[in-house]
Write an enzyme that holds these catalytic residues in place. Structure first.
Site, PDB file in Angstrom:
ATOM      1  N   GLU A 130      -2.171  25.615 -29.108  1.00  0.00           N
ATOM      2  CA  GLU A 130      -3.305  24.687 -29.100  1.00  0.00           C
ATOM      3  C   GLU A 130      -4.653  25.365 -28.872  1.00  0.00           C
ATOM      4  O   GLU A 130      -5.666  24.919 -29.401  1.00  0.00           O
ATOM      5  CB  GLU A 130      -3.084  23.521 -28.135  1.00  0.00           C
ATOM      6  CG  GLU A 130      -3.014  23.843 -26.681  1.00  0.00           C
ATOM      7  CD  GLU A 130      -2.949  22.545 -25.853  1.00  0.00           C
ATOM      8  OE1 GLU A 130      -3.929  21.793 -25.895  1.00  0.00           O
ATOM      9  OE2 GLU A 130      -1.926  22.309 -25.184  1.00  0.00           O
ATOM     10  N   SER A 181      -7.332  14.619 -21.821  1.00  0.00           N
ATOM     11  CA  SER A 181      -6.699  13.916 -20.703  1.00  0.00           C
ATOM     12  C   SER A 181      -6.931  14.726 -19.439  1.00  0.00           C
ATOM     13  O   SER A 181      -7.314  14.199 -18.402  1.00  0.00           O
ATOM     14  CB  SER A 181      -5.197  13.773 -20.949  1.00  0.00           C
ATOM     15  OG  SER A 181      -4.941  13.230 -22.209  1.00  0.00           O
ATOM     16  N   SER A 184      -9.371  22.020 -19.795  1.00  0.00           N
ATOM     17  CA  SER A 184      -9.131  23.461 -19.849  1.00  0.00           C
ATOM     18  C   SER A 184     -10.448  24.179 -20.071  1.00  0.00           C
ATOM     19  O   SER A 184     -11.301  23.694 -20.813  1.00  0.00           O
ATOM     20  CB  SER A 184      -8.185  23.820 -21.001  1.00  0.00           C
ATOM     21  OG  SER A 184      -6.858  23.537 -20.647  1.00  0.00           O
ATOM     22  N   ARG A 196      -7.855  31.735 -20.944  1.00  0.00           N
ATOM     23  CA  ARG A 196      -8.003  30.466 -20.225  1.00  0.00           C
ATOM     24  C   ARG A 196      -8.320  30.828 -18.782  1.00  0.00           C
ATOM     25  O   ARG A 196      -7.491  31.404 -18.095  1.00  0.00           O
ATOM     26  CB  ARG A 196      -6.719  29.642 -20.314  1.00  0.00           C
ATOM     27  CG  ARG A 196      -6.857  28.253 -19.685  1.00  0.00           C
ATOM     28  CD  ARG A 196      -5.562  27.447 -19.820  1.00  0.00           C
ATOM     29  NE  ARG A 196      -5.715  26.069 -19.327  1.00  0.00           N
ATOM     30  CZ  ARG A 196      -5.626  25.715 -18.049  1.00  0.00           C
ATOM     31  NH1 ARG A 196      -5.406  26.625 -17.119  1.00  0.00           N
ATOM     32  NH2 ARG A 196      -5.774  24.439 -17.697  1.00  0.00           N
TER      33      ARG A 196
HETATM   34  P1  ADP Z   1      -5.664  14.786 -25.392  1.00  0.00           P
HETATM   35  O1  ADP Z   1      -5.400  15.842 -26.412  1.00  0.00           O
HETATM   36  O2  ADP Z   1      -5.227  15.157 -24.007  1.00  0.00           O
HETATM   37  O3  ADP Z   1      -5.185  13.423 -25.815  1.00  0.00           O
HETATM   38  P2  ADP Z   1      -8.464  14.197 -26.155  1.00  0.00           P
HETATM   39  O4  ADP Z   1      -9.427  15.318 -26.400  1.00  0.00           O
HETATM   40  O5  ADP Z   1      -7.989  13.455 -27.338  1.00  0.00           O
HETATM   41  O6  ADP Z   1      -7.268  14.746 -25.259  1.00  0.00           O
HETATM   42  O7  ADP Z   1      -9.169  13.222 -25.130  1.00  0.00           O
HETATM   43  C1  ADP Z   1      -8.507  12.149 -24.491  1.00  0.00           C
HETATM   44  C2  ADP Z   1      -9.519  11.417 -23.642  1.00  0.00           C
HETATM   45  O8  ADP Z   1     -10.568  10.912 -24.466  1.00  0.00           O
HETATM   46  C3  ADP Z   1      -8.990  10.206 -22.899  1.00  0.00           C
HETATM   47  O9  ADP Z   1      -8.449  10.565 -21.643  1.00  0.00           O
HETATM   48  C4  ADP Z   1     -10.235   9.338 -22.744  1.00  0.00           C
HETATM   49  O10 ADP Z   1     -10.988   9.737 -21.612  1.00  0.00           O
HETATM   50  C5  ADP Z   1     -11.070   9.704 -23.984  1.00  0.00           C
HETATM   51  N1  ADP Z   1     -11.010   8.744 -25.094  1.00  0.00           N
HETATM   52  C6  ADP Z   1     -11.966   8.650 -26.076  1.00  0.00           C
HETATM   53  N2  ADP Z   1     -11.649   7.718 -26.968  1.00  0.00           N
HETATM   54  C7  ADP Z   1     -10.473   7.166 -26.580  1.00  0.00           C
HETATM   55  C8  ADP Z   1      -9.640   6.122 -27.108  1.00  0.00           C
HETATM   56  N3  ADP Z   1      -9.978   5.444 -28.210  1.00  0.00           N
HETATM   57  N4  ADP Z   1      -8.487   5.845 -26.450  1.00  0.00           N
HETATM   58  C9  ADP Z   1      -8.140   6.514 -25.339  1.00  0.00           C
HETATM   59  N5  ADP Z   1      -8.894   7.501 -24.796  1.00  0.00           N
HETATM   60  C10 ADP Z   1     -10.049   7.830 -25.393  1.00  0.00           C
END
Ligand code: ADP
Length: 357
Positions: A130, A181, A184, A196
């Site tokens: 990733e 979520s 990093s 990292r």
């Molecule tokens: P991951 O790869 O961990 O899913 P992302 O970069 O996609 O990480 O980011 C997830 C975060 O983005 C969520 O924790 C929330 O804070 C935010 N977020 C933005 N748009 C949304 C959405 N439509 N639904 C849920 N979370 C969202």
């Protein structure tokens, strides 16, 4: 790469802890032996909503990009990772099973859902790291678009505040802070030279989780909307709440948060606080914590450019401006917070590129 001449369609998938990001390359000229992918091309490009929870971010679409020797359009699609079951059913009903049987994927879900992809749509996942994907993707997108990278000028002044284009053509070294979520932090010294350096579990997922608990909201959009109308100083304890003004000896201004949520021990204060205030305080708390970790990392690594990405920043100018202000203020102007338009999609783009290497 897994294939010297990968069959269309070209996808890159980043299956994260909250959101699944899907990038699709639509070639300009489709050759005869690619007509088998015509149905899926039409379905994806004629719609911008898929099933109940899939969205295409049409404002992010990149026209006329060049990948390998092909020109075409990049499309950006996302859906909640919790909807993977429905996504696979939909993909199956749209005939995705008949296409080339390998898809490149990254993120934890590339491992977690590997079996489901085979069972449901007869597709093997070619898995990529990733962070490799993230960096490859962001360098590619930045190089393909002059307007990708920007900073916030006058972040604390509502009337003067503006997004300003930033020339990122001479990028190294930079700190990459990915707020998904969780968070990093990578120190990047070259396309293949990065490490990292830190991370925190207090990230975008924490904001959304706490906000749902505290306000009863159900979506990220709702949480941001509430925060936009709220005032965190009804929730947090400020320096002036403790000192009656500035703490001059150590240069701490009165309006600085001394204790996040520090007023909420008082029953009286709790009874006066609104859902909006609670959402705003949650957003400010999480954002400032990430900002301060980023600043310490930048100091430690002797890096001045700090690039913030990840979907936490989606439709979230409050956090971007806070980060911009905090980086500038606490570093006395030596560090700069930078942002990218395709904030959450770089892992998926990098994945798509790697299947073509
Ligand atoms: P991951 O790869 O961990 O899913 P992302 O970069 O996609 O990480 O980011 C997830 C975060 O983005 C969520 O924790 C929330 O804070 C935010 N977020 C933005 N748009 C949304 C959405 N439509 N639904 C849920 N979370 C969202």
């Amino acid at each position: 790469g897994f294939n010297d001449n990968p069959l269309m369609p070209w996808f890159g998938m980043d299956i994260g802890g909250t959101l699944c990001k899907l990038v699709y390359f639509e070639p300009k000229d489709i050759t005869n032996d690619e007509l088998n992918s015509e149905n899926i091309r039409r379905y994806l490009t004629k719609n911008s909503a898929y099933g109940k929870s899939g969205h295409r971010d049409t404002h992010l679409q990149m026209n006329d990009v060049s990948i390998r020797d092909r020109r075409g359009t990049l499309h950006f699609i996302r859906f909640p990772t919790s909807e993977m079951g429905n996504f696979l059913s939909l993909a199956r009903s749209k005939g995705l099973t008949n296409l080339g049987n390998i898809v490149s994927a990254t993120g934890g879900g590339a491992y977690k859902f590997e079996e489901d992809f085979i069972k449901e749509v007869n597709m093997k996942l070619a898995k990529y790291d990733e962070f490799d994907s993230l960096i490859k993707g962001m360098l590619f997108v930045e190089a393909s678009s002059r307007t990708e990278c920007y900073y916030w000028a006058n972040p604390t002044d509502d009337t003067l505040c503006a997004k300003v284009n930033y020339d990122f053509s001479n990028p190294y070294p930079f700190l990459l802070v990915n707020i998904g979520s969780g968070v990093s932090v990578l120190a990047v010294h070259g396309p293949q030279n990065y490490k990292r350096v830190s991370g925190t579990s207090i990230g975008g997922g924490t904001f959304l989780g706490l906000c749902c608990l505290l306000t009863g909201c159900n979506t990220f959009e709702e949480a941001i909307e509430l925060a936009t109308g709220g005032d965190n100083t009804h929730v947090d304890k400020l320096v002036r709440d403790i000192y009656g003004g500035d703490y001059e000896r150590f240069g701490l201004p009165g309006d600085l948060v001394a204790s996040s949520f520090g007023q909420m021990n008082s029953r009286d204060k709790r009874s006066k606080v609104s859902r909006e205030d609670l959402a705003r305080a949650t957003l400010v708390t999480i954002t400032n914590n990430i900002g301060s970790i980023a600043r310490m990392c930048a100091l430690q690594e002797k890096i001045e450019k700090v690039l913030f990405i990840g979907n936490f920043l989606r439709v979230n100018p409050i956090s971007m401006k806070l980060l911009a202000y905090a980086m500038d203020y606490w570093s006395k102007g030596t560090m700069k917070a930078l942002f990218l338009e395709h904030e959450g999609y770089f892992g998926a783009v990098g994945c798509l590129l790697q299947c073509n290497e």
